[in-house]
Design a protein around this motif. Sequence first.
Motif, PDB file in Angstrom:
ATOM      1  N   ALA A  69       0.847  -1.198   0.000  1.00 45.01           N
ATOM      2  CA  ALA A  69       0.000   0.000   0.000  1.00 45.01           C
ATOM      3  C   ALA A  69       0.880   1.245   0.000  1.00 45.01           C
ATOM      4  N   VAL A  70       0.635   2.139  -0.963  1.00 45.26           N
ATOM      5  CA  VAL A  70       1.354   3.429  -1.004  1.00 45.26           C
ATOM      6  C   VAL A  70       0.308   4.551  -1.114  1.00 45.26           C
ATOM      7  N   ASP A  71      -0.787   4.413  -0.366  1.00 45.07           N
ATOM      8  CA  ASP A  71      -1.950   5.300  -0.505  1.00 45.07           C
ATOM      9  C   ASP A  71      -1.592   6.780  -0.376  1.00 45.07           C
ATOM     10  N   PRO A  72      -1.841   7.589  -1.433  1.00 44.25           N
ATOM     11  CA  PRO A  72      -1.649   9.036  -1.270  1.00 44.25           C
ATOM     12  C   PRO A  72      -2.644   9.595  -0.252  1.00 44.25           C
ATOM     13  N   LEU A  73      -2.197  10.553   0.531  1.00 43.08           N
ATOM     14  CA  LEU A  73      -3.026  11.157   1.563  1.00 43.08           C
ATOM     15  C   LEU A  73      -3.138  12.661   1.337  1.00 43.08           C
ATOM     16  N   LYS A  74      -4.309  13.179   1.604  1.00 47.13           N
ATOM     17  CA  LYS A  74      -4.485  14.633   1.554  1.00 47.13           C
ATOM     18  C   LYS A  74      -5.325  15.029   2.760  1.00 47.13           C
ATOM     19  N   ALA A  75      -4.825  15.947   3.557  1.00 47.22           N
ATOM     20  CA  ALA A  75      -5.554  16.364   4.756  1.00 47.22           C
ATOM     21  C   ALA A  75      -5.738  17.867   4.725  1.00 47.22           C
ATOM     22  N   VAL A  76      -6.893  18.337   5.178  1.00 47.39           N
ATOM     23  CA  VAL A  76      -7.110  19.781   5.311  1.00 47.39           C
ATOM     24  C   VAL A  76      -7.591  20.075   6.730  1.00 47.39           C
ATOM     25  N   HIS A  77      -7.151  21.224   7.208  1.00 43.17           N
ATOM     26  CA  HIS A  77      -7.483  21.588   8.586  1.00 43.17           C
ATOM     27  C   HIS A  77      -7.482  23.112   8.671  1.00 43.17           C
ATOM     28  N   THR A  78      -8.296  23.675   9.553  1.00 39.83           N
ATOM     29  CA  THR A  78      -8.234  25.112   9.813  1.00 39.83           C
ATOM     30  C   THR A  78      -8.064  25.286  11.308  1.00 39.83           C
ATOM     31  N   VAL A  79      -7.018  26.016  11.682  1.00 35.06           N
ATOM     32  CA  VAL A  79      -6.689  26.142  13.104  1.00 35.06           C
ATOM     33  C   VAL A  79      -6.667  27.625  13.488  1.00 35.06           C
ATOM     34  N   GLY A 152      -2.436  40.738   1.034  1.00 28.54           N
ATOM     35  CA  GLY A 152      -2.737  39.707   2.039  1.00 28.54           C
ATOM     36  C   GLY A 152      -1.483  38.973   2.474  1.00 28.54           C
ATOM     37  N   PRO A 153      -1.595  38.178   3.549  1.00 30.25           N
ATOM     38  CA  PRO A 153      -0.413  37.437   4.016  1.00 30.25           C
ATOM     39  C   PRO A 153       0.075  36.437   2.974  1.00 30.25           C
ATOM     40  N   ARG A 189      -5.405  33.349   7.340  1.00 32.71           N
ATOM     41  CA  ARG A 189      -6.600  34.171   7.106  1.00 32.71           C
ATOM     42  C   ARG A 189      -6.685  35.213   8.196  1.00 32.71           C
ATOM     43  N   VAL A 190      -6.986  36.442   7.791  1.00 34.15           N
ATOM     44  CA  VAL A 190      -7.066  37.535   8.763  1.00 34.15           C
ATOM     45  C   VAL A 190      -8.472  38.106   8.718  1.00 34.15           C
ATOM     46  N   ASP A 191      -9.080  38.227   9.911  1.00 36.27           N
ATOM     47  CA  ASP A 191     -10.398  38.837  10.018  1.00 36.27           C
ATOM     48  C   ASP A 191     -10.217  40.057  10.920  1.00 36.27           C
ATOM     49  N   PRO A 192      -9.889  41.240  10.329  1.00 45.45           N
ATOM     50  CA  PRO A 192      -9.470  42.377  11.162  1.00 45.45           C
ATOM     51  C   PRO A 192     -10.585  42.853  12.093  1.00 45.45           C
ATOM     52  N   PRO A 193     -10.232  43.332  13.309  1.00 44.05           N
ATOM     53  CA  PRO A 193     -11.271  43.817  14.229  1.00 44.05           C
ATOM     54  C   PRO A 193     -11.988  45.012  13.601  1.00 44.05           C
ATOM     55  N   LYS A 194     -13.322  45.088  13.802  1.00 44.83           N
ATOM     56  CA  LYS A 194     -14.139  46.105  13.120  1.00 44.83           C
ATOM     57  C   LYS A 194     -13.766  47.530  13.549  1.00 44.83           C
ATOM     58  N   ASP A 195     -13.429  47.679  14.841  1.00 48.30           N
ATOM     59  CA  ASP A 195     -13.245  49.022  15.396  1.00 48.30           C
ATOM     60  C   ASP A 195     -11.823  49.557  15.227  1.00 48.30           C
ATOM     61  N   GLY A 196     -11.018  48.932  14.387  1.00 43.62           N
ATOM     62  CA  GLY A 196      -9.645  49.401  14.190  1.00 43.62           C
ATOM     63  C   GLY A 196      -8.715  49.078  15.342  1.00 43.62           C
ATOM     64  N   ALA A 197      -9.175  48.232  16.268  1.00 40.34           N
ATOM     65  CA  ALA A 197      -8.330  47.802  17.398  1.00 40.34           C
ATOM     66  C   ALA A 197      -7.164  46.970  16.862  1.00 40.34           C
ATOM     67  N   PRO A 198      -6.077  46.861  17.663  1.00 39.46           N
ATOM     68  CA  PRO A 198      -4.940  46.079  17.172  1.00 39.46           C
ATOM     69  C   PRO A 198      -5.312  44.610  16.933  1.00 39.46           C
ATOM     70  N   LEU A 199      -4.649  44.056  15.939  1.00 34.24           N
ATOM     71  CA  LEU A 199      -4.885  42.661  15.571  1.00 34.24           C
ATOM     72  C   LEU A 199      -4.361  41.733  16.678  1.00 34.24           C
ATOM     73  N   THR A 200      -5.173  40.750  17.057  1.00 33.71           N
ATOM     74  CA  THR A 200      -4.686  39.770  18.042  1.00 33.71           C
ATOM     75  C   THR A 200      -4.808  38.369  17.418  1.00 33.71           C
ATOM     76  N   ARG A 201      -4.414  37.367  18.172  1.00 35.25           N
ATOM     77  CA  ARG A 201      -4.523  35.986  17.690  1.00 35.25           C
ATOM     78  C   ARG A 201      -5.985  35.572  17.487  1.00 35.25           C
ATOM     79  N   ASP A 202      -6.934  36.308  18.115  1.00 29.80           N
ATOM     80  CA  ASP A 202      -8.358  35.996  17.891  1.00 29.80           C
ATOM     81  C   ASP A 202      -8.797  36.340  16.468  1.00 29.80           C
ATOM     82  N   ASN A 203      -7.988  37.151  15.779  1.00 30.83           N
ATOM     83  CA  ASN A 203      -8.378  37.600  14.436  1.00 30.83           C
ATOM     84  C   ASN A 203      -7.726  36.792  13.321  1.00 30.83           C
TER      85      ASN A 203
END
Length: 255
Positions: A69-79, A152-153, A189-203
């Motif tokens: 078995a040499v099964d090709p693998l493809k995985a996707v994840h969003t963290v 974008g990044p 992916r960056v989802d900038p804060p609406k109020d112009g606040a500094p970017l954090t890891r939550d974004n």
Amino acid sequence: LKSGHVPVTPPATSPACQHRLWSEIESVVKQQVAWARTGIGECGVGWQLFAEDGEMRMYRREEEVDGMAVDPLKAVHTVPGITGHEVCHYFFGPQYRYDWETTLEQMTVLETISEDTLVFLQTHKRIWPASQRDVLFWSHMRKLPNESDRDGPDLWTVVNNSTHHPDYPPNVGKCVRIYLKVCLLCQTRVDPPKDGAPLTRDNISCKITYCSVVNPGGWAPASVLRAVYKREYPKFLKRFTAYVVNQTKNKPIMF
Ligand code: 16C
């Protein structure tokens, strides 16, 4: 030495583009990145979903070469909370490998081609009753310009590909050499804060694609191999991404 000539110490690393492996690295990186970017439904090959957990999905195609078995693998994840550069930094860096690679027994850097290109020799834990495996590969990390959004990044990738080394021929000691092609491709992916606040890891979040093809090198029953893939790949991707989240949570964001 002629008088006045000072012996020059060669640099510790030479530019990677002058190295004997460079044209192979260029072509394999291009091919692997293109393959990683191809969506699961896009190229008419039948991917089977075999593992799913939250945002993580793992697909494989059953393929055999000489009954192996040499099964090709493809995985996707969003963290959430991490960038593509951070994911690639921890996947590539030899100093972190023992922290997250659970099947690893021993890792050696055989050659430093440049700061983003290394040659590794690794031995992995034995699965009874099969012989122990080792693997010798070059590993290259690269930033790819973001073509769809120039502001974008960037995308980041690490490609690992089996190679040879005259001092470490395959299958001479107790280990059977396995052969692999691996591509980790990451998009921030960056989802900038609406109020112009500094970017954090939550974004921020990171879309990860991991593709691999592993040839076990010597005969092992397909059923055993598939059982190992099914157990080890989800374990790897969950553990590795949790490790990156943990390592980066109190550090400045590295875009
Ligand atoms: O991509 C990954 N890791 C990179 C950095 O290490 C790199 C190396 C990959 C080597 C993958 C081969 C591992 C063979 C391990 C043998 C299984 C040991 C299980 C022991 C359990 C106690 O690219 C992440 C790699 C994630 C590993 C997934 C497992 C793949 C299984 C391949 C099976 C091969 C032959 C087994 C012989 C019976």
